[in-house]
Design a protein around this motif. Structure first.
Motif, PDB file in Angstrom:
ATOM      1  N   SER A 150       0.838  -1.207   0.000  1.00 42.88           N
ATOM      2  CA  SER A 150       0.000   0.000   0.000  1.00 42.88           C
ATOM      3  C   SER A 150       0.870   1.255   0.000  1.00 42.88           C
ATOM      4  CB  SER A 150      -0.912   0.015   1.231  1.00 42.88           C
ATOM      5  OG  SER A 150      -1.771  -1.101   1.230  1.00 42.88           O
ATOM      6  N   SER A 151       0.333   2.337  -0.547  1.00 43.18           N
ATOM      7  CA  SER A 151       1.049   3.615  -0.551  1.00 43.18           C
ATOM      8  C   SER A 151       0.684   4.473   0.653  1.00 43.18           C
ATOM      9  CB  SER A 151       0.720   4.395  -1.830  1.00 43.18           C
ATOM     10  OG  SER A 151       1.096   3.667  -2.972  1.00 43.18           O
ATOM     11  N   ILE A 152      -0.569   4.349   1.105  1.00 45.64           N
ATOM     12  CA  ILE A 152      -1.087   5.159   2.217  1.00 45.64           C
ATOM     13  C   ILE A 152      -1.903   4.263   3.139  1.00 45.64           C
ATOM     14  CG2 ILE A 152      -2.561   7.103   2.885  1.00 45.64           C
ATOM     15  CD1 ILE A 152      -2.083   8.225   0.023  1.00 45.64           C
ATOM     16  N   VAL A 153      -1.693   4.407   4.438  1.00 41.39           N
ATOM     17  CA  VAL A 153      -2.484   3.687   5.431  1.00 41.39           C
ATOM     18  C   VAL A 153      -3.046   4.704   6.420  1.00 41.39           C
ATOM     19  CG1 VAL A 153      -2.544   1.842   7.150  1.00 41.39           C
ATOM     20  CG2 VAL A 153      -0.972   1.682   5.209  1.00 41.39           C
ATOM     21  N   ALA A 154      -4.354   4.675   6.615  1.00 39.07           N
ATOM     22  CA  ALA A 154      -5.016   5.545   7.584  1.00 39.07           C
ATOM     23  C   ALA A 154      -5.658   4.640   8.636  1.00 39.07           C
ATOM     24  CB  ALA A 154      -6.060   6.421   6.907  1.00 39.07           C
ATOM     25  N   VAL A 155      -5.052   4.593   9.811  1.00 44.79           N
ATOM     26  CA  VAL A 155      -5.536   3.711  10.874  1.00 44.79           C
ATOM     27  C   VAL A 155      -6.572   4.462  11.701  1.00 44.79           C
ATOM     28  CG1 VAL A 155      -4.912   2.252  12.834  1.00 44.79           C
ATOM     29  CG2 VAL A 155      -3.278   2.593  10.965  1.00 44.79           C
ATOM     30  N   LYS A 156      -7.789   3.930  11.746  1.00 46.82           N
ATOM     31  CA  LYS A 156      -8.891   4.574  12.468  1.00 46.82           C
ATOM     32  C   LYS A 156      -8.780   4.263  13.957  1.00 46.82           C
ATOM     33  CE  LYS A 156     -11.494   2.320   9.631  1.00 46.82           C
ATOM     34  NZ  LYS A 156     -12.632   1.702   8.927  1.00 46.82           N
ATOM     35  N   LEU A 157      -8.815   5.318  14.786  1.00 40.94           N
ATOM     36  CA  LEU A 157      -8.660   5.160  16.225  1.00 40.94           C
ATOM     37  C   LEU A 157      -9.861   5.702  17.004  1.00 40.94           C
ATOM     38  CD1 LEU A 157      -4.912   6.279  16.436  1.00 40.94           C
ATOM     39  CD2 LEU A 157      -5.800   3.937  16.310  1.00 40.94           C
ATOM     40  N   GLY A 158     -11.018   5.806  16.356  1.00 44.01           N
ATOM     41  CA  GLY A 158     -12.220   6.273  17.038  1.00 44.01           C
ATOM     42  C   GLY A 158     -12.077   7.699  17.519  1.00 44.01           C
ATOM     43  N   LYS A 159     -12.507   7.940  18.747  1.00 45.86           N
ATOM     44  CA  LYS A 159     -12.453   9.300  19.295  1.00 45.86           C
ATOM     45  C   LYS A 159     -11.033   9.811  19.475  1.00 45.86           C
ATOM     46  CE  LYS A 159     -12.810   7.804  24.127  1.00 45.86           C
ATOM     47  NZ  LYS A 159     -13.636   7.867  25.352  1.00 45.86           N
ATOM     48  N   GLU A 160     -10.061   8.899  19.438  1.00 44.76           N
ATOM     49  CA  GLU A 160      -8.654   9.303  19.546  1.00 44.76           C
ATOM     50  C   GLU A 160      -8.137   9.883  18.238  1.00 44.76           C
ATOM     51  OE1 GLU A 160      -7.233   9.268  22.478  1.00 44.76           O
ATOM     52  OE2 GLU A 160      -9.008   8.286  23.334  1.00 44.76           O
ATOM     53  N   GLY A 161      -8.883   9.700  17.163  1.00 44.49           N
ATOM     54  CA  GLY A 161      -8.465  10.257  15.884  1.00 44.49           C
ATOM     55  C   GLY A 161      -7.959   9.200  14.935  1.00 44.49           C
ATOM     56  N   CYS A 162      -6.765   9.403  14.398  1.00 44.54           N
ATOM     57  CA  CYS A 162      -6.225   8.450  13.430  1.00 44.54           C
ATOM     58  C   CYS A 162      -4.705   8.563  13.377  1.00 44.54           C
ATOM     59  CB  CYS A 162      -6.817   8.686  12.045  1.00 44.54           C
ATOM     60  SG  CYS A 162      -6.432  10.312  11.326  1.00 44.54           S
ATOM     61  N   TYR A 163      -4.116   7.555  12.776  1.00 42.21           N
ATOM     62  CA  TYR A 163      -2.679   7.564  12.494  1.00 42.21           C
ATOM     63  C   TYR A 163      -2.512   7.398  10.997  1.00 42.21           C
ATOM     64  CZ  TYR A 163       2.116   5.818  12.006  1.00 42.21           C
ATOM     65  OH  TYR A 163       3.435   5.627  11.611  1.00 42.21           O
ATOM     66  N   ILE A 164      -1.805   8.333  10.370  1.00 42.92           N
ATOM     67  CA  ILE A 164      -1.619   8.341   8.928  1.00 42.92           C
ATOM     68  C   ILE A 164      -0.155   8.072   8.612  1.00 42.92           C
ATOM     69  CG2 ILE A 164      -1.911   9.664   6.803  1.00 42.92           C
ATOM     70  CD1 ILE A 164      -4.501   9.250   8.327  1.00 42.92           C
ATOM     71  N   THR A 165       0.095   7.185   7.657  1.00 42.51           N
ATOM     72  CA  THR A 165       1.468   6.944   7.234  1.00 42.51           C
ATOM     73  C   THR A 165       1.496   6.654   5.738  1.00 42.51           C
ATOM     74  OG1 THR A 165       3.471   5.630   7.643  1.00 42.51           O
ATOM     75  CG2 THR A 165       1.365   4.466   7.800  1.00 42.51           C
ATOM     76  N   GLY A 166       2.593   7.064   5.110  1.00 39.74           N
ATOM     77  CA  GLY A 166       2.756   6.844   3.678  1.00 39.74           C
ATOM     78  C   GLY A 166       3.423   8.021   3.007  1.00 39.74           C
ATOM     79  N   LYS A 167       4.052   7.754   1.873  1.00 44.93           N
ATOM     80  CA  LYS A 167       4.721   8.798   1.083  1.00 44.93           C
ATOM     81  C   LYS A 167       5.719   9.585   1.925  1.00 44.93           C
ATOM     82  CE  LYS A 167       1.018   9.233  -2.296  1.00 44.93           C
ATOM     83  NZ  LYS A 167       0.108  10.122  -3.053  1.00 44.93           N
ATOM     84  N   GLY A 168       6.413   8.870   2.818  1.00 41.58           N
ATOM     85  CA  GLY A 168       7.441   9.494   3.636  1.00 41.58           C
ATOM     86  C   GLY A 168       6.914  10.307   4.804  1.00 41.58           C
ATOM     87  N   GLN A 169       5.615  10.224   5.075  1.00 43.81           N
ATOM     88  CA  GLN A 169       5.015  10.975   6.172  1.00 43.81           C
ATOM     89  C   GLN A 169       4.392  10.015   7.190  1.00 43.81           C
ATOM     90  OE1 GLN A 169       2.592  14.486   4.844  1.00 43.81           O
ATOM     91  NE2 GLN A 169       2.935  13.618   2.822  1.00 43.81           N
ATOM     92  N   GLU A 170       4.304  10.443   8.418  1.00 44.68           N
ATOM     93  CA  GLU A 170       3.542   9.719   9.423  1.00 44.68           C
ATOM     94  C   GLU A 170       3.131  10.701  10.514  1.00 44.68           C
ATOM     95  OE1 GLU A 170       5.570   6.833  11.822  1.00 44.68           O
ATOM     96  OE2 GLU A 170       7.537   7.629  11.310  1.00 44.68           O
ATOM     97  N   GLU A 171       1.894  10.546  11.006  1.00 43.39           N
ATOM     98  CA  GLU A 171       1.374  11.523  11.968  1.00 43.39           C
ATOM     99  C   GLU A 171       0.163  10.954  12.694  1.00 43.39           C
ATOM    100  OE1 GLU A 171       1.649  15.390  13.649  1.00 43.39           O
ATOM    101  OE2 GLU A 171       2.806  14.752  11.892  1.00 43.39           O
ATOM    102  N   PHE A 172       0.119  11.176  13.999  1.00 47.04           N
ATOM    103  CA  PHE A 172      -1.104  10.960  14.765  1.00 47.04           C
ATOM    104  C   PHE A 172      -1.919  12.240  14.687  1.00 47.04           C
ATOM    105  CE2 PHE A 172       1.389   7.578  16.691  1.00 47.04           C
ATOM    106  CZ  PHE A 172       0.443   6.580  16.893  1.00 47.04           C
ATOM    107  N   ILE A 173      -3.189  12.121  14.349  1.00 46.17           N
ATOM    108  CA  ILE A 173      -4.045  13.297  14.212  1.00 46.17           C
ATOM    109  C   ILE A 173      -5.185  13.190  15.214  1.00 46.17           C
ATOM    110  CG2 ILE A 173      -5.478  14.644  12.639  1.00 46.17           C
ATOM    111  CD1 ILE A 173      -3.833  13.400  10.340  1.00 46.17           C
TER     112      ILE A 173
END
Length: 315
Positions: free
Chosen positions: A218-241
């Motif tokens: 995969s190129s992009i993964v968006a992990v769903k964390l409910g009310k905690e938000g999400c974790y995004i990774t891919g294309k050299g980026q990663e971030e908890f939102i």
């Protein structure tokens, strides 16, 4: 077409009061389907989207098609089955807990979708093809069809968006794990939840989940964390939102579909991955404010007001 998706949508009967269904006498009628949820949410956000399925030659099938068309989604490729019926779903509600769901979808029209039911040129016309694990679980025929459609879409440079959407009322985890991970290898964007990470990868760590799906291709993964938000990774980026806390959600069903739609809306608008995650969190949170699977999805103006980007004027 910006995005096309396909899968089963059922008529949903939502109880007008809480408690065991044996004591419930009144229901509200609506529709329920992960793929049509994503299509409707994207249409409300201003996108040109299409959804198709196979519906029974019955009033329930006509109702589903009418509702989705009325939301601005193209349903011109929906197929009518003159032998099988449209699937049904009943919810059972207890205060603010997640509702129980009861499916009546076995041998439904949608479980019989084959490649012969699909307009291949229509698939080729789309920028993104969105699929879910629910279609993989319905029957061997829908599973084979989904894999073949994705192969065709990839050959024509469509982005493949995949939400695992594990439904253990439809299949067992051993079978689900094997098939879903095989599908994930073909996807460009994957939307796993933390609980799905545990079921599929034996970890709830968002970072590990992200790494695993990136390693599958995969190129992009968006992990769903409910009310905690999400974790995004891919294309050299990663971030908890950070997410949005809804104190008393009306209905959590559809929130994950809203999240996926918000994220894909950002992708279609060439947002950064961080901006995509923020929009996804907001659309997913707003979906929980209203009873029903798709009724709470916002327009672009409503979600921007919710995020504080635009000022809300109530009168």
């Amino acid at each position: 077409m910006e995005l096309i998706t396909f899968g089963e949508t059922m008529v949903l009967f939502n109880p007008d009061s809480t408690g065991p269904l044996r004591y419930i006498h009144n229901f509200s009628k609506s529709i329920a389907g992960a793929e049509s949820n994503v299509a409707i949410a994207l249409a409300r956000l201003g996108h040109n989207v299409g959804w198709f399925s196979k519906l029974g030659n019955d009033e329930f099938g006509r109702y589903i098609q009418s509702v989705i068309r009325g939301e601005g989604v193209d349903v011109s490729r929906v197929v009518t089955d003159y032998e099988k019926s449209t699937g049904l779903l009943f919810k059972e509600r207890f205060a603010h807990a997640n509702p129980n769901v009861y499916y009546y979808r076995r041998y439904s029209a949608a479980s019989d979708i084959s490649l012969d039911d699909i307009d291949i040129d229509y698939i080729k016309s789309s920028k993104i093809l969105h699929v879910t694990g629910i279609t993989l679980a319905l029957s061997e025929k829908t599973r084979e069809t989904a894999f073949k459609v994705i192969e065709i879409a990839k050959e024509n440079k469509c982005l493949i968006s995949f939400d695992p959407n594990i439904r253990l009322k439809l299949w067992n985890i051993k079978e689900a794990k094997s098939v879903i991970l095989e599908m994930a290898k073909m996807a460009d964007i994957v939307f796993p939840g933390a609980d799905e990470g545990r079921q599929l990868l034996d970890t709830e760590d968002p970072i590990e989940i992200g790494k695993a799906f990136l390693n599958m291709g995969s190129s992009i993964v968006a992990v769903k964390l409910g009310k905690e938000g999400c974790y995004i990774t891919g294309k050299g980026q990663e971030e908890f939102i950070e997410g949005y806390v809804i104190d008393k959600p009306e209905d959590t069903v559809g929130a994950g579909d809203g999240f996926a739609a918000g994220f894909l809306s950002g992708i279609l608008k060439d947002y950064s991955l961080i901006e995509c995650g923020k929009l996804a969190n907001a659309v997913g949170a707003m979906a929980t404010l209203v009873k029903g699977d798709m009724e709470g999805f916002p327009t672009i103006t409503q979600v921007r007001e919710f995020m504080g980007i635009e000022k809300y004027v109530d009168r």
